[in-house]
Design a protein around this motif. Structure first.
Motif, PDB file in Angstrom:
ATOM      1  N   GLY A   1     -42.714 -33.302 -17.487  1.00  0.00           N
ATOM      2  CA  GLY A   1     -42.329 -33.967 -18.395  1.00  0.00           C
ATOM      3  C   GLY A   1     -43.483 -35.041 -18.666  1.00  0.00           C
ATOM      4  N   SER A   2     -42.914 -36.266 -19.622  1.00  0.00           N
ATOM      5  CA  SER A   2     -44.307 -37.483 -20.011  1.00  0.00           C
ATOM      6  C   SER A   2     -43.737 -38.726 -19.390  1.00  0.00           C
ATOM      7  CB  SER A   2     -44.020 -37.774 -21.516  1.00  0.00           C
ATOM      8  OG  SER A   2     -44.961 -36.237 -22.062  1.00  0.00           O
ATOM      9  N   TYR A   3     -45.150 -39.243 -18.233  1.00  0.00           N
ATOM     10  CA  TYR A   3     -44.689 -40.268 -17.638  1.00  0.00           C
ATOM     11  C   TYR A   3     -45.999 -40.753 -17.229  1.00  0.00           C
ATOM     12  CZ  TYR A   3     -42.944 -42.601 -12.921  1.00  0.00           C
ATOM     13  OH  TYR A   3     -42.346 -43.451 -11.939  1.00  0.00           O
ATOM     14  N   ASP A   4     -45.547 -42.749 -17.392  1.00  0.00           N
ATOM     15  CA  ASP A   4     -47.236 -43.464 -17.651  1.00  0.00           C
ATOM     16  C   ASP A   4     -46.601 -43.273 -15.537  1.00  0.00           C
ATOM     17  OD1 ASP A   4     -48.526 -45.430 -16.781  1.00  0.00           O
ATOM     18  OD2 ASP A   4     -46.821 -46.882 -18.289  1.00  0.00           O
ATOM     19  N   PRO A   5     -47.384 -42.954 -14.559  1.00  0.00           N
ATOM     20  CA  PRO A   5     -47.480 -43.111 -13.604  1.00  0.00           C
ATOM     21  C   PRO A   5     -48.269 -44.290 -13.103  1.00  0.00           C
ATOM     22  CG  PRO A   5     -49.771 -41.855 -14.321  1.00  0.00           C
ATOM     23  CD  PRO A   5     -48.968 -42.530 -15.558  1.00  0.00           C
ATOM     24  N   GLN A   6     -49.006 -45.499 -13.723  1.00  0.00           N
ATOM     25  CA  GLN A   6     -49.211 -46.196 -13.587  1.00  0.00           C
ATOM     26  C   GLN A   6     -48.558 -47.724 -12.884  1.00  0.00           C
ATOM     27  OE1 GLN A   6     -52.788 -47.594 -13.329  1.00  0.00           O
ATOM     28  NE2 GLN A   6     -52.873 -44.995 -14.199  1.00  0.00           N
ATOM     29  N   PRO A   7     -47.269 -47.336 -13.019  1.00  0.00           N
ATOM     30  CA  PRO A   7     -46.255 -48.614 -11.873  1.00  0.00           C
ATOM     31  C   PRO A   7     -46.242 -47.875 -10.832  1.00  0.00           C
ATOM     32  CG  PRO A   7     -45.761 -48.814 -14.213  1.00  0.00           C
ATOM     33  CD  PRO A   7     -47.057 -47.216 -14.903  1.00  0.00           C
ATOM     34  N   LEU A   8     -45.805 -46.583 -10.588  1.00  0.00           N
ATOM     35  CA  LEU A   8     -45.520 -46.304  -9.583  1.00  0.00           C
ATOM     36  C   LEU A   8     -46.978 -46.124  -8.651  1.00  0.00           C
ATOM     37  CD1 LEU A   8     -44.355 -43.847  -7.687  1.00  0.00           C
ATOM     38  CD2 LEU A   8     -44.499 -42.387  -8.494  1.00  0.00           C
ATOM     39  N   PHE A   9     -48.223 -45.693  -8.990  1.00  0.00           N
ATOM     40  CA  PHE A   9     -48.794 -45.960  -8.526  1.00  0.00           C
ATOM     41  C   PHE A   9     -49.840 -47.402  -7.913  1.00  0.00           C
ATOM     42  CE2 PHE A   9     -53.611 -47.567  -8.733  1.00  0.00           C
ATOM     43  CZ  PHE A   9     -54.219 -46.485  -8.011  1.00  0.00           C
ATOM     44  N   HIS A  10     -49.171 -48.512  -9.273  1.00  0.00           N
ATOM     45  CA  HIS A  10     -49.924 -49.087  -8.266  1.00  0.00           C
ATOM     46  C   HIS A  10     -48.389 -49.974  -7.071  1.00  0.00           C
ATOM     47  CE1 HIS A  10     -52.870 -50.988 -11.147  1.00  0.00           C
ATOM     48  NE2 HIS A  10     -51.983 -50.556 -11.908  1.00  0.00           N
ATOM     49  N   ALA A  11     -47.464 -49.883  -7.766  1.00  0.00           N
ATOM     50  CA  ALA A  11     -46.241 -49.804  -6.828  1.00  0.00           C
ATOM     51  C   ALA A  11     -46.518 -49.544  -5.083  1.00  0.00           C
ATOM     52  CB  ALA A  11     -44.349 -49.439  -6.684  1.00  0.00           C
TER      53      ALA A  11
ATOM     54  N   LEU B   1     -31.506 -26.649 -30.657  1.00  0.00           N
ATOM     55  CA  LEU B   1     -31.522 -27.609 -28.769  1.00  0.00           C
ATOM     56  C   LEU B   1     -32.425 -27.086 -28.124  1.00  0.00           C
ATOM     57  CD1 LEU B   1     -29.116 -27.981 -26.543  1.00  0.00           C
ATOM     58  CD2 LEU B   1     -28.810 -25.792 -26.668  1.00  0.00           C
ATOM     59  N   ARG B   2     -33.162 -25.739 -28.189  1.00  0.00           N
ATOM     60  CA  ARG B   2     -34.520 -25.577 -27.342  1.00  0.00           C
ATOM     61  C   ARG B   2     -35.934 -26.838 -27.467  1.00  0.00           C
ATOM     62  NH1 ARG B   2     -34.562 -20.554 -29.832  1.00  0.00           N
ATOM     63  NH2 ARG B   2     -33.344 -18.273 -28.540  1.00  0.00           N
ATOM     64  N   ARG B   3     -36.182 -27.061 -28.731  1.00  0.00           N
ATOM     65  CA  ARG B   3     -36.012 -28.822 -29.039  1.00  0.00           C
ATOM     66  C   ARG B   3     -36.611 -29.234 -28.488  1.00  0.00           C
ATOM     67  NH1 ARG B   3     -36.949 -26.610 -34.112  1.00  0.00           N
ATOM     68  NH2 ARG B   3     -35.653 -28.555 -34.793  1.00  0.00           N
ATOM     69  N   LEU B   4     -34.820 -30.042 -27.915  1.00  0.00           N
ATOM     70  CA  LEU B   4     -34.359 -30.748 -27.321  1.00  0.00           C
ATOM     71  C   LEU B   4     -34.619 -30.870 -25.643  1.00  0.00           C
ATOM     72  CD1 LEU B   4     -30.761 -32.101 -29.666  1.00  0.00           C
ATOM     73  CD2 LEU B   4     -32.898 -33.023 -28.769  1.00  0.00           C
ATOM     74  N   CYS B   5     -34.368 -29.644 -25.180  1.00  0.00           N
ATOM     75  CA  CYS B   5     -34.176 -29.320 -24.205  1.00  0.00           C
ATOM     76  C   CYS B   5     -35.487 -29.352 -23.461  1.00  0.00           C
ATOM     77  CB  CYS B   5     -33.680 -28.370 -23.952  1.00  0.00           C
ATOM     78  SG  CYS B   5     -32.535 -28.280 -23.497  1.00  0.00           S
ATOM     79  N   ARG B   6     -36.761 -28.917 -24.066  1.00  0.00           N
ATOM     80  CA  ARG B   6     -38.318 -28.500 -24.284  1.00  0.00           C
ATOM     81  C   ARG B   6     -39.070 -30.309 -24.143  1.00  0.00           C
ATOM     82  NH1 ARG B   6     -40.101 -24.014 -20.892  1.00  0.00           N
ATOM     83  NH2 ARG B   6     -39.383 -22.263 -22.137  1.00  0.00           N
ATOM     84  N   ASP B   7     -38.073 -30.842 -24.524  1.00  0.00           N
ATOM     85  CA  ASP B   7     -38.665 -31.749 -24.341  1.00  0.00           C
ATOM     86  C   ASP B   7     -37.727 -33.565 -23.124  1.00  0.00           C
ATOM     87  OD1 ASP B   7     -40.750 -31.841 -26.314  1.00  0.00           O
ATOM     88  OD2 ASP B   7     -38.797 -32.919 -28.511  1.00  0.00           O
ATOM     89  N   GLU B   8     -36.600 -33.304 -23.014  1.00  0.00           N
ATOM     90  CA  GLU B   8     -36.463 -34.188 -22.222  1.00  0.00           C
ATOM     91  C   GLU B   8     -35.894 -33.143 -20.523  1.00  0.00           C
ATOM     92  OE1 GLU B   8     -32.950 -35.336 -22.945  1.00  0.00           O
ATOM     93  OE2 GLU B   8     -32.717 -36.401 -24.885  1.00  0.00           O
ATOM     94  N   LEU B   9     -36.058 -32.018 -20.650  1.00  0.00           N
ATOM     95  CA  LEU B   9     -35.850 -31.581 -19.371  1.00  0.00           C
ATOM     96  C   LEU B   9     -37.222 -30.534 -19.085  1.00  0.00           C
ATOM     97  CD1 LEU B   9     -32.130 -30.403 -19.659  1.00  0.00           C
ATOM     98  CD2 LEU B   9     -33.531 -32.482 -18.335  1.00  0.00           C
ATOM     99  N   GLY B  10     -37.873 -29.878 -19.600  1.00  0.00           N
ATOM    100  CA  GLY B  10     -38.696 -29.636 -20.108  1.00  0.00           C
ATOM    101  C   GLY B  10     -39.442 -27.948 -19.271  1.00  0.00           C
ATOM    102  N   ARG B  11     -37.300 -27.459 -19.443  1.00  0.00           N
ATOM    103  CA  ARG B  11     -37.019 -26.294 -19.640  1.00  0.00           C
ATOM    104  C   ARG B  11     -36.678 -26.150 -20.963  1.00  0.00           C
ATOM    105  NH1 ARG B  11     -34.511 -28.807 -14.799  1.00  0.00           N
ATOM    106  NH2 ARG B  11     -35.874 -27.871 -12.960  1.00  0.00           N
ATOM    107  N   SER B  12     -36.439 -24.192 -21.075  1.00  0.00           N
ATOM    108  CA  SER B  12     -35.395 -23.987 -22.057  1.00  0.00           C
ATOM    109  C   SER B  12     -34.317 -24.263 -21.748  1.00  0.00           C
ATOM    110  CB  SER B  12     -35.932 -21.897 -21.855  1.00  0.00           C
ATOM    111  OG  SER B  12     -35.596 -21.837 -21.224  1.00  0.00           O
ATOM    112  N   PRO B  13     -32.891 -23.945 -22.786  1.00  0.00           N
ATOM    113  CA  PRO B  13     -31.731 -24.359 -22.737  1.00  0.00           C
ATOM    114  C   PRO B  13     -31.003 -23.415 -21.160  1.00  0.00           C
ATOM    115  CG  PRO B  13     -32.058 -24.228 -24.752  1.00  0.00           C
ATOM    116  CD  PRO B  13     -33.711 -23.771 -24.151  1.00  0.00           C
ATOM    117  N   MET B  14     -31.413 -21.752 -21.266  1.00  0.00           N
ATOM    118  CA  MET B  14     -31.008 -20.929 -20.479  1.00  0.00           C
ATOM    119  C   MET B  14     -31.729 -21.378 -19.515  1.00  0.00           C
ATOM    120  SD  MET B  14     -28.331 -19.182 -21.977  1.00  0.00           S
ATOM    121  CE  MET B  14     -28.355 -18.467 -20.885  1.00  0.00           C
ATOM    122  N   GLN B  15     -32.560 -21.726 -19.057  1.00  0.00           N
ATOM    123  CA  GLN B  15     -32.971 -22.233 -17.431  1.00  0.00           C
ATOM    124  C   GLN B  15     -33.026 -22.574 -17.090  1.00  0.00           C
ATOM    125  OE1 GLN B  15     -38.275 -23.268 -19.054  1.00  0.00           O
ATOM    126  NE2 GLN B  15     -38.291 -20.746 -18.664  1.00  0.00           N
TER     127      GLN B  15
END
Length: 281
Positions: A132-142, A214-228
């Motif tokens: 999923g989307s994630y801002d890596p900068q805080p983790l990078f600096h930590a 439901l497919r769109r929600l799962c793709r956006d929040e989990l990176g998977r389809s519902p059945m996956q």
């Protein structure tokens, strides 16, 4: 056993929890014992060059990777997934972990690797995304801050602060607060009844949305389809049962909603990396 391969040198900055891991790429890296408070084995920054490949058949802990430049491929859920700048990938423990670069540009990433037993509950939960989307900068600096502190004054108070930040930035991705309560309730219900023959239609009805939404929600929040995601939850339950019980594979097959042990075995091998019978060896 880990297998690393690259034509050019792999540049890393690593902090490890102790000196028990004597692999060559970790030998000269600084130690921060406070990482063990969160069951973290090591954290680091990597610049993976062209033709980089890594294979770890039985990764003994949750692994989070956040990309801050370039892109590469990660084996997740039994298939290769691209991880680009501004994205993170979360892999559960005791699965085959593999990564590779695909282009000419270096793949720059930060990672946190946990050390978990087969009997413990990993930080990966029913609501955890795989990609999923994630801002890596805080983790990078930590991670950069922890490495600098370990190599410098090594002040306990500062080590504690950097360690807490690193773990919290992982949890921000691994255990997100579900913006949509319908999804949280849905996956809570599914996890409690994995032996049920779930279908996309029933999942959508439970969440009070149409199948496409439901497919769109799962793709956006989990990176998977519902059945996956249903399959992911079933494979994680199977792995836990294989590790903590003496139940026969046929019994575990039924407990997680499969009627055919052969189908279960093939699915387990695709998602985990080996067959259920091999998991107990």
């Amino acid at each position: 056993m880990s297998v690393l391969a690259a034509v050019e040198p792999i540049r890393t900055q690593v902090v490890r929890a102790d000196q028990s891991d004597n692999r060559e790429w970790l030998n000269e890296q600084p130690v921060c014992q406070l990482l063990t408070q969160h069951h973290i084995a090591h954290v680091g920054l990597m610049e993976a060059p062209q033709d980089f490949q890594m294979l770890r058949p039985d990764q003994s802990g949750t692994f989070m990777l956040a990309c801050y430049e370039g892109s590469g491929m990660v084996l997740a859920d039994g298939q290769w997934r691209q991880v680009s700048a501004g994205q993170a990938c979360l892999l559960p423990p005791f699965v085959t972990n593999a990564m590779k670069t695909t282009g000419r540009m270096p793949w720059r990433m930060c990672w946190v690797r946990y050390l978990e037993s087969r009997e413990s509950n990993p930080i990966v939960s029913a609501g955890s995304p795989v990609l999923g989307s994630y801002d890596p900068q805080p983790l990078f600096h930590a991670i950069s801050g922890l490495h600098a502190e370990c190599a410098g004054l090594n002040t306990p108070a500062n080590l504690h602060l950097w360690t807490e930040l690193i773990h919290s930035y992982v949890l921000r991705f691994a255990q997100p607060h579900q913006a949509d309560a319908r999804l949280w309730k849905l996956w809570d219900a599914v996890e409690k009844s994995l032996d049920h023959p779930w279908t996309l239609e029933e999942l959508a009805a439970r969440a009070c949305v149409c199948k496409e939404h439901l497919r769109r929600l799962c793709r956006d929040e989990l990176g998977r389809s519902p059945m996956q995601h249903v399959t992911f939850l079933r494979m994680q339950r199977a792995r836990h049962l294989l590790s903590t019980t003496d139940d026969k594979v046929e019994s575990i097959t039924r407990q997680i909603g499969y009627m055919n042990p052969h189908t279960f075995s093939n699915t387990f091998k695709k998602w985990i990396g080996w067959r259920p019978s091999e998991h107990r060896r």
